[in-house]
Design a protein around this motif. Structure first.
Motif, PDB file in Angstrom:
ATOM      1  N   PHE A   1      -9.691   9.821 -11.103  1.00  0.00           N
ATOM      2  CA  PHE A   1      -8.107   9.245 -11.770  1.00  0.00           C
ATOM      3  C   PHE A   1      -7.356  10.289 -12.446  1.00  0.00           C
ATOM      4  CE2 PHE A   1      -6.185   6.799 -15.156  1.00  0.00           C
ATOM      5  CZ  PHE A   1      -5.580   5.875 -14.521  1.00  0.00           C
ATOM      6  N   VAL A   2      -7.948  11.155 -13.112  1.00  0.00           N
ATOM      7  CA  VAL A   2      -7.199  12.367 -13.715  1.00  0.00           C
ATOM      8  C   VAL A   2      -6.311  12.977 -12.966  1.00  0.00           C
ATOM      9  CG1 VAL A   2      -7.425  14.405 -14.996  1.00  0.00           C
ATOM     10  CG2 VAL A   2      -8.744  12.835 -15.687  1.00  0.00           C
ATOM     11  N   GLU A   3      -6.869  13.331 -11.502  1.00  0.00           N
ATOM     12  CA  GLU A   3      -6.019  14.012 -10.511  1.00  0.00           C
ATOM     13  C   GLU A   3      -4.896  13.028 -10.181  1.00  0.00           C
ATOM     14  OE1 GLU A   3      -8.472  15.718  -7.351  1.00  0.00           O
ATOM     15  OE2 GLU A   3      -9.918  16.365  -8.741  1.00  0.00           O
ATOM     16  N   LEU A   4      -5.192  11.692  -9.890  1.00  0.00           N
ATOM     17  CA  LEU A   4      -4.442  10.757  -9.370  1.00  0.00           C
ATOM     18  C   LEU A   4      -3.165  10.745 -10.515  1.00  0.00           C
ATOM     19  CD1 LEU A   4      -4.995   7.303  -7.808  1.00  0.00           C
ATOM     20  CD2 LEU A   4      -3.427   7.343  -9.920  1.00  0.00           C
ATOM     21  N   VAL A   5      -3.550  10.741 -11.823  1.00  0.00           N
ATOM     22  CA  VAL A   5      -2.186  10.664 -12.801  1.00  0.00           C
ATOM     23  C   VAL A   5      -1.522  11.974 -12.564  1.00  0.00           C
ATOM     24  CG1 VAL A   5      -2.127  10.766 -15.335  1.00  0.00           C
ATOM     25  CG2 VAL A   5      -3.677   9.321 -14.420  1.00  0.00           C
TER      26      VAL A   5
ATOM     27  N   PHE B   1       0.805  -1.208  -0.052  1.00  0.00           N
ATOM     28  CA  PHE B   1       0.012  -0.162   0.076  1.00  0.00           C
ATOM     29  C   PHE B   1       1.017   1.112  -0.034  1.00  0.00           C
ATOM     30  CE2 PHE B   1      -1.720   3.546   2.546  1.00  0.00           C
ATOM     31  CZ  PHE B   1      -2.968   3.670   1.671  1.00  0.00           C
ATOM     32  N   LEU B   2       0.540   2.202  -0.772  1.00  0.00           N
ATOM     33  CA  LEU B   2       1.399   3.408  -0.988  1.00  0.00           C
ATOM     34  C   LEU B   2       0.519   4.552  -0.641  1.00  0.00           C
ATOM     35  CD1 LEU B   2       3.873   4.762  -1.815  1.00  0.00           C
ATOM     36  CD2 LEU B   2       2.985   4.768  -4.116  1.00  0.00           C
ATOM     37  N   TRP B   3      -0.771   4.670  -1.377  1.00  0.00           N
ATOM     38  CA  TRP B   3      -1.495   6.107  -0.995  1.00  0.00           C
ATOM     39  C   TRP B   3      -3.094   5.684  -1.563  1.00  0.00           C
ATOM     40  CZ3 TRP B   3      -3.370   9.599  -4.843  1.00  0.00           C
ATOM     41  CH2 TRP B   3      -3.786  10.720  -4.207  1.00  0.00           C
ATOM     42  N   GLU B   4      -3.898   6.342  -1.250  1.00  0.00           N
ATOM     43  CA  GLU B   4      -5.200   6.186  -1.903  1.00  0.00           C
ATOM     44  C   GLU B   4      -5.950   7.726  -2.063  1.00  0.00           C
ATOM     45  OE1 GLU B   4      -8.198   4.110   0.555  1.00  0.00           O
ATOM     46  OE2 GLU B   4      -6.917   4.470   2.183  1.00  0.00           O
ATOM     47  N   SER B   5      -6.705   7.532  -2.901  1.00  0.00           N
ATOM     48  CA  SER B   5      -7.624   8.869  -3.351  1.00  0.00           C
ATOM     49  C   SER B   5      -8.976   8.355  -3.058  1.00  0.00           C
ATOM     50  CB  SER B   5      -7.475   9.084  -4.942  1.00  0.00           C
ATOM     51  OG  SER B   5      -8.116   7.984  -5.443  1.00  0.00           O
ATOM     52  N   PRO B   6      -9.880   9.372  -3.064  1.00  0.00           N
ATOM     53  CA  PRO B   6     -11.264   8.884  -2.850  1.00  0.00           C
ATOM     54  C   PRO B   6     -11.826   7.662  -3.803  1.00  0.00           C
ATOM     55  CG  PRO B   6     -11.314  11.151  -3.158  1.00  0.00           C
ATOM     56  CD  PRO B   6      -9.935  10.648  -3.857  1.00  0.00           C
ATOM     57  N   PHE B   7     -11.422   7.320  -4.765  1.00  0.00           N
ATOM     58  CA  PHE B   7     -11.809   6.198  -5.538  1.00  0.00           C
ATOM     59  C   PHE B   7     -10.884   5.083  -5.970  1.00  0.00           C
ATOM     60  CE2 PHE B   7     -15.110   9.593  -6.534  1.00  0.00           C
ATOM     61  CZ  PHE B   7     -15.855   8.921  -6.015  1.00  0.00           C
ATOM     62  N   TRP B   8      -9.630   5.270  -5.882  1.00  0.00           N
ATOM     63  CA  TRP B   8      -8.524   4.543  -6.204  1.00  0.00           C
ATOM     64  C   TRP B   8      -7.461   4.202  -5.087  1.00  0.00           C
ATOM     65  CZ3 TRP B   8      -9.147   2.685 -11.445  1.00  0.00           C
ATOM     66  CH2 TRP B   8      -9.953   3.502 -12.114  1.00  0.00           C
ATOM     67  N   ILE B   9      -6.812   3.218  -5.232  1.00  0.00           N
ATOM     68  CA  ILE B   9      -5.777   2.659  -4.317  1.00  0.00           C
ATOM     69  C   ILE B   9      -4.513   2.519  -5.216  1.00  0.00           C
ATOM     70  CG2 ILE B   9      -6.410   0.531  -4.215  1.00  0.00           C
ATOM     71  CD1 ILE B   9      -5.829   0.440  -1.177  1.00  0.00           C
ATOM     72  N   VAL B  10      -3.463   2.969  -4.630  1.00  0.00           N
ATOM     73  CA  VAL B  10      -2.193   2.850  -5.254  1.00  0.00           C
ATOM     74  C   VAL B  10      -1.244   2.105  -4.390  1.00  0.00           C
ATOM     75  CG1 VAL B  10      -0.044   4.166  -6.056  1.00  0.00           C
ATOM     76  CG2 VAL B  10      -2.376   5.087  -6.020  1.00  0.00           C
ATOM     77  N   PHE B  11      -0.617   1.037  -5.121  1.00  0.00           N
ATOM     78  CA  PHE B  11       0.359   0.129  -4.430  1.00  0.00           C
ATOM     79  C   PHE B  11       1.547   0.319  -5.288  1.00  0.00           C
ATOM     80  CE2 PHE B  11      -3.768  -2.172  -4.367  1.00  0.00           C
ATOM     81  CZ  PHE B  11      -4.035  -2.421  -2.941  1.00  0.00           C
TER      82      PHE B  11
END
Length: 151
Positions: free
Chosen positions: A60-64, A17-27
């Motif tokens: 997702f666009v913000e996450l990118v 686990f690295l980080w998460e946004s409201p709808f996505w999780i980053v590993f």
């Protein structure tokens, strides 16, 4: 982590686990042969891009933007490959398909981190690379550098 299914994905070795946004999780992906490689999973169970909601796409666009900026600032990444490849979910004895992205930073130069050299010998091409063996300490340093930029 808000999604029970994403907890299963972490166990399935999407990475740490690295980080998460409201709808996505980053590993942070297990294979760091391309420094900063991540897997980004939708936080709800879904199979197809066509079923991502407008709100999830905006997030997702913000996450990118955040993730690409973080890797540029952390390691001077040159460019990025993004892909959503669901093939392995259709093999026997795997989890049900779950929408996720592979984020692969690319480098036209070497990157040194705590004495470890990361190279991208196939810059400009998409060729499979064997996993790069790194210590848990180096893995943690990668996470720290990316997280500093994501906050």
């Amino acid at each position: 982590m808000g999604c029970d299914y994403c907890s299963k994905l972490e166990e399935y070795n999407f990475g740490d686990f690295l980080w998460e946004s409201p709808f996505w999780i980053v590993f942070l992906a297990p294979n760091q042969s391309n420094l900063g490689t991540c897997v980004i999973a939708l936080k709800r169970k879904e199979k197809f891009l066509s079923d991502v909601t407008p709100e999830e796409w905006l997030d997702f666009v913000e996450l990118v933007n955040k993730l690409e900026c973080a890797l540029k600032n952390s390691f001077n990444a040159t460019m990025f490959n993004w892909g959503t490849l669901m093939n392995s979910f259709y093999l026997e004895d795997t989890l049900e398909p779950h929408l996720h992205w592979h984020f692969i930073p690319r480098y036209n130069h070497e990157v040194e981190l705590e004495g470890v050299i990361f190279q991208d010998p196939f810059f400009g091409y998409m060729r499979p690379r064997p996993p790069k063996n790194i210590s848990s300490d180096i893995r943690h340093k990668i996470q720290e550098k990316i997280l500093r930029e994501l906050k």
